[in-house]
Scaffold this active site. Structure first.
Site, PDB file in Angstrom:
ATOM      1  N   ARG A 102       0.875  -1.180   0.000  1.00  0.00           N
ATOM      2  CA  ARG A 102       0.000   0.000   0.000  1.00  0.00           C
ATOM      3  C   ARG A 102       0.904   1.218   0.000  1.00  0.00           C
ATOM      4  O   ARG A 102       1.580   1.485   1.003  1.00  0.00           O
ATOM      5  CB  ARG A 102      -0.925  -0.020   1.220  1.00  0.00           C
ATOM      6  CG  ARG A 102      -1.624   1.297   1.444  1.00  0.00           C
ATOM      7  CD  ARG A 102      -2.759   1.217   2.434  1.00  0.00           C
ATOM      8  NE  ARG A 102      -3.891   0.520   1.876  1.00  0.00           N
ATOM      9  CZ  ARG A 102      -5.117   0.515   2.416  1.00  0.00           C
ATOM     10  NH1 ARG A 102      -5.343   1.153   3.547  1.00  0.00           N
ATOM     11  NH2 ARG A 102      -6.094  -0.140   1.846  1.00  0.00           N
ATOM     12  N   HIS A 129      -7.370   0.885  -6.566  1.00  0.00           N
ATOM     13  CA  HIS A 129      -7.515  -0.045  -5.438  1.00  0.00           C
ATOM     14  C   HIS A 129      -8.113  -1.350  -5.990  1.00  0.00           C
ATOM     15  O   HIS A 129      -9.291  -1.644  -5.781  1.00  0.00           O
ATOM     16  CB  HIS A 129      -8.439   0.587  -4.389  1.00  0.00           C
ATOM     17  CG  HIS A 129      -8.372  -0.031  -3.026  1.00  0.00           C
ATOM     18  ND1 HIS A 129      -7.558  -1.095  -2.718  1.00  0.00           N
ATOM     19  CD2 HIS A 129      -9.058   0.261  -1.881  1.00  0.00           C
ATOM     20  CE1 HIS A 129      -7.724  -1.423  -1.448  1.00  0.00           C
ATOM     21  NE2 HIS A 129      -8.616  -0.625  -0.920  1.00  0.00           N
ATOM     22  N   GLN A 132      -9.980  -3.970  -3.809  1.00  0.00           N
ATOM     23  CA  GLN A 132     -11.306  -3.473  -3.450  1.00  0.00           C
ATOM     24  C   GLN A 132     -12.272  -3.683  -4.615  1.00  0.00           C
ATOM     25  O   GLN A 132     -13.405  -4.151  -4.421  1.00  0.00           O
ATOM     26  CB  GLN A 132     -11.204  -1.976  -3.113  1.00  0.00           C
ATOM     27  CG  GLN A 132     -12.514  -1.371  -2.648  1.00  0.00           C
ATOM     28  CD  GLN A 132     -12.938  -1.910  -1.299  1.00  0.00           C
ATOM     29  OE1 GLN A 132     -12.175  -1.868  -0.353  1.00  0.00           O
ATOM     30  NE2 GLN A 132     -14.157  -2.426  -1.215  1.00  0.00           N
ATOM     31  N   ASP A 225     -17.369   7.055  -1.501  1.00  0.00           N
ATOM     32  CA  ASP A 225     -16.145   6.888  -0.706  1.00  0.00           C
ATOM     33  C   ASP A 225     -15.851   8.226  -0.029  1.00  0.00           C
ATOM     34  O   ASP A 225     -16.498   9.249  -0.320  1.00  0.00           O
ATOM     35  CB  ASP A 225     -14.988   6.455  -1.630  1.00  0.00           C
ATOM     36  CG  ASP A 225     -13.685   6.167  -0.879  1.00  0.00           C
ATOM     37  OD1 ASP A 225     -13.739   5.962   0.355  1.00  0.00           O
ATOM     38  OD2 ASP A 225     -12.610   6.152  -1.524  1.00  0.00           O
ATOM     39  N   CYS A 265     -16.403   1.472   0.326  1.00  0.00           N
ATOM     40  CA  CYS A 265     -15.243   0.599   0.584  1.00  0.00           C
ATOM     41  C   CYS A 265     -14.858   0.579   2.054  1.00  0.00           C
ATOM     42  O   CYS A 265     -14.188  -0.343   2.502  1.00  0.00           O
ATOM     43  CB  CYS A 265     -14.074   1.049  -0.261  1.00  0.00           C
ATOM     44  SG  CYS A 265     -13.603   2.762   0.054  1.00  0.00           S
ATOM     45  N   ARG A 293     -13.618  -8.889   0.897  1.00  0.00           N
ATOM     46  CA  ARG A 293     -12.193  -8.663   0.628  1.00  0.00           C
ATOM     47  C   ARG A 293     -11.415  -9.962   0.850  1.00  0.00           C
ATOM     48  O   ARG A 293     -10.516 -10.309   0.087  1.00  0.00           O
ATOM     49  CB  ARG A 293     -11.648  -7.559   1.551  1.00  0.00           C
ATOM     50  CG  ARG A 293     -12.228  -6.171   1.311  1.00  0.00           C
ATOM     51  CD  ARG A 293     -11.715  -5.564   0.025  1.00  0.00           C
ATOM     52  NE  ARG A 293     -10.267  -5.499  -0.008  1.00  0.00           N
ATOM     53  CZ  ARG A 293      -9.541  -4.500   0.498  1.00  0.00           C
ATOM     54  NH1 ARG A 293     -10.140  -3.463   1.020  1.00  0.00           N
ATOM     55  NH2 ARG A 293      -8.223  -4.520   0.433  1.00  0.00           N
TER      56      ARG A 293
HETATM   57  N1   CP Z   1     -11.282  -0.498   2.109  1.00  0.00           N
HETATM   58  C1   CP Z   1     -10.027  -0.544   2.599  1.00  0.00           C
HETATM   59  O1   CP Z   1      -9.057  -0.742   1.870  1.00  0.00           O
HETATM   60  O2   CP Z   1      -9.931  -0.401   3.952  1.00  0.00           O
HETATM   61  P1   CP Z   1      -8.566  -0.230   4.784  1.00  0.00           P
HETATM   62  O3   CP Z   1      -8.001   1.113   4.397  1.00  0.00           O
HETATM   63  O4   CP Z   1      -8.975  -0.304   6.206  1.00  0.00           O
HETATM   64  O5   CP Z   1      -7.645  -1.334   4.382  1.00  0.00           O
HETATM   65  N1  NVA Z   2     -10.016   6.627  -1.146  1.00  0.00           N
HETATM   66  C1  NVA Z   2      -9.616   6.139   0.151  1.00  0.00           C
HETATM   67  C2  NVA Z   2      -9.812   4.658   0.217  1.00  0.00           C
HETATM   68  C3  NVA Z   2      -9.438   4.026   1.532  1.00  0.00           C
HETATM   69  C4  NVA Z   2      -9.640   2.547   1.516  1.00  0.00           C
HETATM   70  C5  NVA Z   2      -8.173   6.530   0.440  1.00  0.00           C
HETATM   71  O1  NVA Z   2      -7.336   6.434  -0.455  1.00  0.00           O
HETATM   72  O2  NVA Z   2      -7.891   6.970   1.555  1.00  0.00           O
END
Ligand code: CP
Ligand code: NVA
Length: 308
Positions: A102, A129, A132, A225, A265, A293
């Site tokens: 990430r 993502h 997701q 989101d 998400c 997930r």
């Molecule tokens: N939806 C998602 O990726 O959640 P987290 O940021 O908690 O991993």
């Molecule tokens: N769009 C959000 C998604 C988190 C899972 C972010 O990038 O923070």
């Protein structure tokens, strides 16, 4: 394909294959537990940002299938700061059998994949993502069945990383996608071009509108989101002024199809982009979506390891 960086790197058939496998692994898990498909394998998980779902679902996906996972926090690795991405990739390739990363910058997960000998999975970047997106598609298929072609998916809010993967997987699966965003918060234009190219093959319709009410008309799925993604915190105040018309609330939901499902998400900023009554109401599938997930990622891991 060695890595899982974007759903658009795969054909519609390959995406469908991942999803079919996810359905089977989910059934198997609830019936008698999963077979030890990942025995002897460890997933290294590199996080530059916080996570609940991604971290825990990948860890559990590995354990349920007889493998293990190792969490590497931002302060430990210092990806590209303490050590170059290329060196991190080559060192870790000798210790673990796959990597999940990430990152803030999408180019960093791509670079990791270029240098790693083991599969690299994108666990969210500033661009997309994909894990997701897979769980989202699995949830939509569970709700609407396999004859889901032609469904209307509507996304309202910030045109962000989650929007990109949802848009790509939607057009890959023959769903129509409408994106409603305020000016200045559009989806990445390169991602739109990719979506248009896929849609021209699958027959999906793509629309980009400003009006959230127009965006949800005839919607079978309403998705939203956060207005402020991780890394954009300094823009919070301005975003909180711009996005309220895009809030998913009971009024907006009432303008969609009667049987619409509402997705997010998570993490949700309750009563900002999604009101409590909708999040906890009869249209919401947000927890099923979060739980999926686990199952979607087991399928991704199994295919990358070549064990299913
Ligand atoms: N939806 C998602 O990726 O959640 P987290 O940021 O908690 O991993
Ligand atoms: N769009 C959000 C998604 C988190 C899972 C972010 O990038 O923070």
């Amino acid at each position: 394909m060695k890595d899982f960086i974007a759903v658009s790197d795969f054909s519609s058939d390959e995406i469908q294959d991942f999803l079919d496998l996810a359905v089977n692994l989910k059934k198997e898990y609830f019936k008698k537990g999963n077979k030890p498909l990942f025995k002897g394998k460890v997933l290294g998980m590199i996080f530059q940002k916080p996570s609940l779902r991604t971290r825990v679902s990948f860890d559990m996906a590995m354990r349920h299938c007889g493998g293990d996972a190792l969490y590497l926090s931002p302060s430990e690795i210092g990806l590209g700061k303490r050590e170059s991405i290329a060196d991190v990739a080559r060192v870790l390739s000798g210790y673990v059998q796959a990597l999940m990363a990430r990152t803030f910058d999408h180019a960093h997960v791509v670079e990791l994949a270029q240098w790693a000998d083991v599969p690299v999975i994108n666990g969210l970047s500033d661009y997309n993502h994909p894990c997701q997106g897979m769980a989202d598609a699995l949830t939509i298929i569970e709700k609407f069945g396999k004859k889901s072609k032609g469904l209307n998916i509507s996304y309202v809010g910030d045109g962000n990383n989650v929007t990109v993967s949802l848009m790509h997987i939607s057009v890959q699966l023959g769903w129509n996608m409408t994106v409603g965003t305020p000016e200045g918060y559009d989806v990445n234009p390169r991602a739109v071009e990719i979506a248009q190219a896929i849609a021209s093959k699958t027959g999906s319709k793509l629309a980009f509108v400003r009006d959230p009410h127009e965006a949800v008309r005839k919607a079978n799925v309403i998705y939203t989101d956060t207005w402020t993604s991780m890394g954009q915190e300094e823009e919070t105040a301005i975003r909180e002024k711009i996005f309220p018309p895009y809030q998913v609330n009971a009024k907006l939901v009432s303008e969609a199809d009667r049987d619409v499902i509402v997705m997010h998400c998570l993490p949700a900023h309750r009563n900002q982009e999604l009101t409590d009554d909708v999040a906890d109401g009869p249209h919401s599938v947000i927890f099923q979506q979060a739980h999926n997930r686990l199952h979607a990622q087991k399928a991704i891991l199994a295919r990358l390891f070549g064990v299913a």
